[in-house]
Design a protein around this motif. Sequence first.
Motif, PDB file in Angstrom:
ATOM      1  N   THR A 139      43.750  44.031  29.476  1.00  0.00           N
ATOM      2  CA  THR A 139      43.828  42.586  29.200  1.00  0.00           C
ATOM      3  C   THR A 139      45.295  42.239  28.923  1.00  0.00           C
ATOM      4  O   THR A 139      46.165  43.124  28.909  1.00  0.00           O
ATOM      5  CB  THR A 139      42.979  42.186  27.984  1.00  0.00           C
ATOM      6  N   PRO A 237      36.754  36.734  36.808  1.00  0.00           N
ATOM      7  CA  PRO A 237      36.136  37.436  35.676  1.00  0.00           C
ATOM      8  C   PRO A 237      35.264  38.629  36.049  1.00  0.00           C
ATOM      9  O   PRO A 237      34.770  39.327  35.159  1.00  0.00           O
ATOM     10  CB  PRO A 237      35.301  36.343  35.003  1.00  0.00           C
ATOM     11  N   ASN A 238      35.092  38.881  37.356  1.00  0.00           N
ATOM     12  CA  ASN A 238      34.187  39.960  37.768  1.00  0.00           C
ATOM     13  C   ASN A 238      34.849  40.886  38.794  1.00  0.00           C
ATOM     14  O   ASN A 238      34.608  40.771  39.998  1.00  0.00           O
ATOM     15  CB  ASN A 238      32.901  39.366  38.355  1.00  0.00           C
ATOM     16  N   GLN A 284      41.031  42.262  33.180  1.00  0.00           N
ATOM     17  CA  GLN A 284      40.288  41.097  32.722  1.00  0.00           C
ATOM     18  C   GLN A 284      41.257  40.127  32.039  1.00  0.00           C
ATOM     19  O   GLN A 284      42.387  40.490  31.724  1.00  0.00           O
ATOM     20  CB  GLN A 284      39.204  41.519  31.713  1.00  0.00           C
ATOM     21  N   LYS A 289      38.980  32.531  28.755  1.00  0.00           N
ATOM     22  CA  LYS A 289      37.857  32.124  27.903  1.00  0.00           C
ATOM     23  C   LYS A 289      38.310  31.099  26.874  1.00  0.00           C
ATOM     24  O   LYS A 289      37.623  30.110  26.601  1.00  0.00           O
ATOM     25  CB  LYS A 289      37.254  33.348  27.217  1.00  0.00           C
ATOM     26  N   PRO A 298      33.646  32.706  40.790  1.00  0.00           N
ATOM     27  CA  PRO A 298      33.739  33.756  39.779  1.00  0.00           C
ATOM     28  C   PRO A 298      33.263  35.130  40.240  1.00  0.00           C
ATOM     29  O   PRO A 298      33.596  36.137  39.624  1.00  0.00           O
ATOM     30  CB  PRO A 298      32.849  33.231  38.648  1.00  0.00           C
TER      31      PRO A 298
END
Length: 309
Positions: A139, A237-238, A284, A289, A298
């Motif tokens: 991240t 996000p995936n 990620q 968020k 997404p």
Amino acid sequence: MKLFLTGCTGFIGRELIPLLISEGHKLTIISRQSEKKIKMTVNSSEIKVIQMNPADSSSWNNEELQSSLQSCEGVINLAGEPIAEKRWTDEHCKEITNSRLETTKNLIQNLRNLKKSPKVLINASAIGFYGSHSQTEFTEEDIPGDDYLANLCQEWETIAKNKPRATRLLIIRIGIVLAKDGGALGKMLPIFKAGLGGPIGDGKQWMSWIHRTDICNLINESIKNSSFSGVINGVAPNPVRMNEFASLLGKVLGRPSLLAVPGPILKLILGDGARVVLEGQNVQSKKFKKLRFKFIFPTINEALKSILN
């Protein structure tokens, strides 16, 4: 808003520039391409093209360019030679490095000399910042890796951070951008359409990707929304494993995707550059968020269907 753009006439820029024009922005585009070539694809009175090599410091001594800088309110810097398209010879690595570092150095130096600073600078980086790993999830809070790309990204971001104090900075660590007219997917499509496609390497490596429309929307939103600052991972996000990506791509195209591309063959073609697609990263974004940014695509299934149908 008056925007000053570098590195925006390539793969991402083909969608970004029309979007920015539709939003009412007036653009000054710095490019090695000619004005005629750019206006063949984007015919608009809202763009001004200055043909030059932004990595060459002497080319910034241009009255028209300096006038555009003085009046600009926002800057977008996506400059950089493609990373995974050629063998990483010493000469090509120099091009990869200079196109990013020298361009950004010249840009920052000229921004710091302005009497009035632009409100925002959006500067590209890449998820290569984190290095490669088959298991670790990265991240924005993670430290950089320790290979060629990680060191390059770290230096690139450090240069961008020297921007004028009054200028808001957003650094976007961009993942694998998907669209059918270029990038990784553009290279894969002819092979898959011929029924010869399949996963690259062992297929277990992660692909952290983003649809080109979503990365363009992110850049557009960042111009006007002051909440977008610091560093953000420009990824959907995936993320998916390479074998899942290959399977879905074959399914959407109605073609088999069984013939794996062996790692040694890719290394033969791309040399060290093969590491970008052979090793992969699971990246990620925690920032999305908090910012409540809405992805149009997404999931990889939605993205591929949109691109190919």
